[in-house]
Design a protein around this motif. Structure first.
Motif, mmCIF file in Angstrom:
data_model
loop_
_atom_site.group_PDB
_atom_site.id
_atom_site.type_symbol
_atom_site.label_atom_id
_atom_site.label_comp_id
_atom_site.label_asym_id
_atom_site.label_seq_id
_atom_site.Cartn_x
_atom_site.Cartn_y
_atom_site.Cartn_z
ATOM 1 N N MET A 47 0.845 -1.189 0.000
ATOM 2 C CA MET A 47 0.000 0.000 0.000
ATOM 3 C C MET A 47 0.884 1.243 0.000
ATOM 4 S SD MET A 47 -3.143 1.364 0.254
ATOM 5 C CE MET A 47 -4.193 0.022 0.871
ATOM 6 N N VAL A 48 0.586 2.214 -0.863
ATOM 7 C CA VAL A 48 1.313 3.469 -0.905
ATOM 8 C C VAL A 48 0.438 4.559 -0.298
ATOM 9 C CG1 VAL A 48 2.387 5.226 -2.366
ATOM 10 C CG2 VAL A 48 2.622 2.805 -2.958
ATOM 11 N N LEU A 49 0.953 5.242 0.727
ATOM 12 C CA LEU A 49 0.281 6.384 1.326
ATOM 13 C C LEU A 49 1.091 7.637 1.019
ATOM 14 C CD1 LEU A 49 -0.743 5.022 4.856
ATOM 15 C CD2 LEU A 49 -2.113 5.079 2.764
ATOM 16 N N GLY A 50 0.451 8.656 0.506
ATOM 17 C CA GLY A 50 1.158 9.884 0.181
ATOM 18 C C GLY A 50 0.188 10.915 -0.366
ATOM 19 N N ALA A 51 0.745 12.008 -0.878
ATOM 20 C CA ALA A 51 -0.055 13.107 -1.423
ATOM 21 C C ALA A 51 0.092 13.125 -2.952
ATOM 22 C CB ALA A 51 0.366 14.430 -0.780
ATOM 23 N N SER A 52 0.174 14.309 -3.537
ATOM 24 C CA SER A 52 0.160 14.413 -4.999
ATOM 25 C C SER A 52 1.361 13.744 -5.651
ATOM 26 C CB SER A 52 0.096 15.885 -5.418
ATOM 27 O OG SER A 52 1.210 16.591 -4.924
ATOM 28 N N GLU A 53 2.516 13.734 -4.946
ATOM 29 C CA GLU A 53 3.699 13.094 -5.519
ATOM 30 C C GLU A 53 3.451 11.614 -5.770
ATOM 31 O OE1 GLU A 53 5.220 16.032 -2.286
ATOM 32 O OE2 GLU A 53 3.668 14.497 -2.473
ATOM 33 N N VAL A 56 -4.536 13.444 -2.817
ATOM 34 C CA VAL A 56 -3.935 14.745 -3.119
ATOM 35 C C VAL A 56 -4.156 15.703 -1.944
ATOM 36 C CG1 VAL A 56 -4.003 16.738 -4.653
ATOM 37 C CG2 VAL A 56 -4.210 14.427 -5.583
ATOM 38 N N GLY A 57 -3.063 16.312 -1.464
ATOM 39 C CA GLY A 57 -3.148 17.293 -0.392
ATOM 40 C C GLY A 57 -3.162 16.716 1.005
ATOM 41 N N ILE A 58 -2.971 15.417 1.173
ATOM 42 C CA ILE A 58 -3.067 14.810 2.493
ATOM 43 C C ILE A 58 -1.729 14.932 3.234
ATOM 44 C CG2 ILE A 58 -2.368 12.461 1.852
ATOM 45 C CD1 ILE A 58 -4.606 11.420 3.657
ATOM 46 N N GLY A 59 -1.802 15.318 4.504
ATOM 47 C CA GLY A 59 -0.633 15.348 5.367
ATOM 48 C C GLY A 59 -0.597 14.105 6.243
ATOM 49 N N MET A 67 -2.189 22.663 1.735
ATOM 50 C CA MET A 67 -1.851 23.414 0.520
ATOM 51 C C MET A 67 -3.031 23.435 -0.438
ATOM 52 S SD MET A 67 2.084 22.498 -0.301
ATOM 53 C CE MET A 67 3.385 22.819 0.881
ATOM 54 N N ALA A 68 -4.185 23.808 0.092
ATOM 55 C CA ALA A 68 -5.423 23.710 -0.690
ATOM 56 C C ALA A 68 -5.350 24.492 -1.991
ATOM 57 C CB ALA A 68 -6.605 24.199 0.144
ATOM 58 N N ARG A 69 -4.659 25.644 -1.987
ATOM 59 C CA ARG A 69 -4.665 26.460 -3.192
ATOM 60 C C ARG A 69 -3.962 25.788 -4.343
ATOM 61 N NH1 ARG A 69 -2.214 31.625 -0.518
ATOM 62 N NH2 ARG A 69 -1.257 29.948 0.643
ATOM 63 N N GLY A 70 -3.021 24.926 -4.035
ATOM 64 C CA GLY A 70 -2.281 24.310 -5.115
ATOM 65 C C GLY A 70 -2.784 22.946 -5.506
ATOM 66 N N GLU A 71 -3.420 22.220 -4.567
ATOM 67 C CA GLU A 71 -3.731 20.830 -4.847
ATOM 68 C C GLU A 71 -5.191 20.481 -4.683
ATOM 69 O OE1 GLU A 71 -0.961 18.903 -2.135
ATOM 70 O OE2 GLU A 71 0.237 18.393 -3.859
ATOM 71 N N ALA A 72 -5.924 21.275 -3.946
ATOM 72 C CA ALA A 72 -7.327 20.954 -3.701
ATOM 73 C C ALA A 72 -8.083 22.250 -3.499
ATOM 74 C CB ALA A 72 -7.452 20.057 -2.476
ATOM 75 N N THR A 73 -9.384 22.168 -3.533
ATOM 76 C CA THR A 73 -10.161 23.371 -3.340
ATOM 77 C C THR A 73 -10.217 23.743 -1.874
ATOM 78 O OG1 THR A 73 -12.205 22.148 -3.066
ATOM 79 C CG2 THR A 73 -11.616 22.804 -5.298
ATOM 80 N N ALA A 74 -10.452 25.008 -1.585
ATOM 81 C CA ALA A 74 -10.484 25.468 -0.211
ATOM 82 C C ALA A 74 -11.613 24.836 0.583
ATOM 83 C CB ALA A 74 -10.632 26.994 -0.181
ATOM 84 N N ALA A 75 -12.658 24.377 -0.102
ATOM 85 C CA ALA A 75 -13.768 23.736 0.597
ATOM 86 C C ALA A 75 -13.394 22.365 1.113
ATOM 87 C CB ALA A 75 -14.965 23.611 -0.343
ATOM 88 N N GLY A 76 -12.308 21.817 0.611
ATOM 89 C CA GLY A 76 -11.889 20.496 1.059
ATOM 90 C C GLY A 76 -12.401 19.416 0.140
ATOM 91 N N PRO A 77 -11.800 18.214 0.231
ATOM 92 C CA PRO A 77 -12.198 17.136 -0.655
ATOM 93 C C PRO A 77 -13.553 16.588 -0.291
ATOM 94 C CG PRO A 77 -10.661 16.341 0.982
ATOM 95 C CD PRO A 77 -10.764 17.823 1.169
#
Length: 291
Positions: A89-95, A129-132, A174-184
């Motif tokens: 299983m791979v856990l990560g963000a946009s990368e 995408v955008g997950i910390g 980093m919502a402005r770059g990867e996701a909307t400000a309203a959230g996923p």
């Protein structure tokens, strides 16, 4: 006569634009299965918010991105791995999700291709995408851990800890770059009409570099206006480093507690030391997320 010509030209222009818009929507319907009157939106179409966090939307689809029945990017999988087959299983963000790579070039898919010659391995791309790290913990504990992975690759995106606010479990970073400000996962039908032609133009037209630099400069000026020198970091912030370490420790402990082996992926960088002029431009643009 001039008025008639102007009116005719206006009607002709409107007809061309409307026809092109309808054509774009029909093309999306045929090729991608997008409903004709829908307003596609990245996070709403690909992710869903739950009481304990957010995850991939089952059968989510946005442009070229497709998720399977369990909300993971890639082919359909069984709930449990096959006998004598190891699941990773791979856990990560946009990368890890692969937002900028062409299809098949995201690193989890390349890893799967590389492992084929070594036996039965199944790589599941569980990136969001955008997950910390706090979001990865809730995602793992409440969803991803049930799929029988024996190894979990964690790509922790440490740059998230340099934002104005540290990562939180139920909100993308980093919502402005990867996701909307309203959230996923914002549910419901969007009432905002967005022309598909505009989206097509954004996909194919590259903004000139000097305009990009001006946009970045204006954004940074807004973010840093009226800030005194104590607001800026001139080194690694110890409190954020401490939180990063604790979050990473919590995630790896949770992975082990559920019978899997964690493997940490070192954050990759393309920048030289000292950075080239091109590198500096990219780093400055990134600073919009971490002013």
């Amino acid at each position: 006569m001039n008025a008639s010509r102007i009116a005719f030209g206006a009607v002709l222009a409107v007809t061309v634009v409307v026809s092109a818009e309808l054509g774009a929507r029909l093309d999306d319907r045929i090729r991608l299965g997008v409903p004709f009157w829908a307003t596609p939106e990245f996070t709403r179409d690909l992710f869903v918010t739950e009481s304990l966090g957010f995850r991939g939307k089952p059968h989510g689809r946005f442009k070229r991105f497709k998720l399977n029945a369990y909300g993971f990017r890639g082919e359909e999988i069984a709930a449990r791995p096959a006998d004598n087959c190891s699941r990773i299983m791979v856990l990560g963000a946009s990368e890890s999700f692969g937002t900028t790579e062409s299809d098949g070039k995201q690193f989890p898919k390349q890893l799967a291709d590389s492992l084929e010659r070594h036996g039965c391995y199944e790589v599941v791309n569980g990136a969001i995408v955008g997950i910390g790290l706090p979001g990865m913990i809730t995602l793992w504990e409440n969803w991803a851990s049930r799929f029988g992975a024996s190894v979990v690759l964690v790509y922790p995106s440490p740059a998230f800890y340099l934002g104005n606010e540290p990562p939180r479990p139920t909100q993308p970073t980093m919502a402005r770059g990867e996701a909307t400000a309203a959230g996923p996962g914002t549910s419901g039908i969007s009432l905002e009409f967005t022309p598909r032609l505009l989206e097509r133009a954004r996909d194919v037209i590259e903004v000139p570099a000097f305009l990009q630099r001006r946009r970045v400069a204006r954004a940074l000026a807004r973010e840093t206006a009226d800030r005194d020198s104590s607001w800026f970091w001139d080194g690694i912030p110890e409190d954020r480093l401490g939180q990063y370490t604790r979050d990473l420790d919590s995630l790896t402990a949770s992975i082990r507690a559920r019978g899997a082996q964690p493997a940490l992926v070192t954050h990759a960088t393309r920048f030289g030391d000292p950075p080239s002029p091109k590198d500096r431009a990219i780093l400055t643009a990134w600073r919009v997320f971490t002013p």
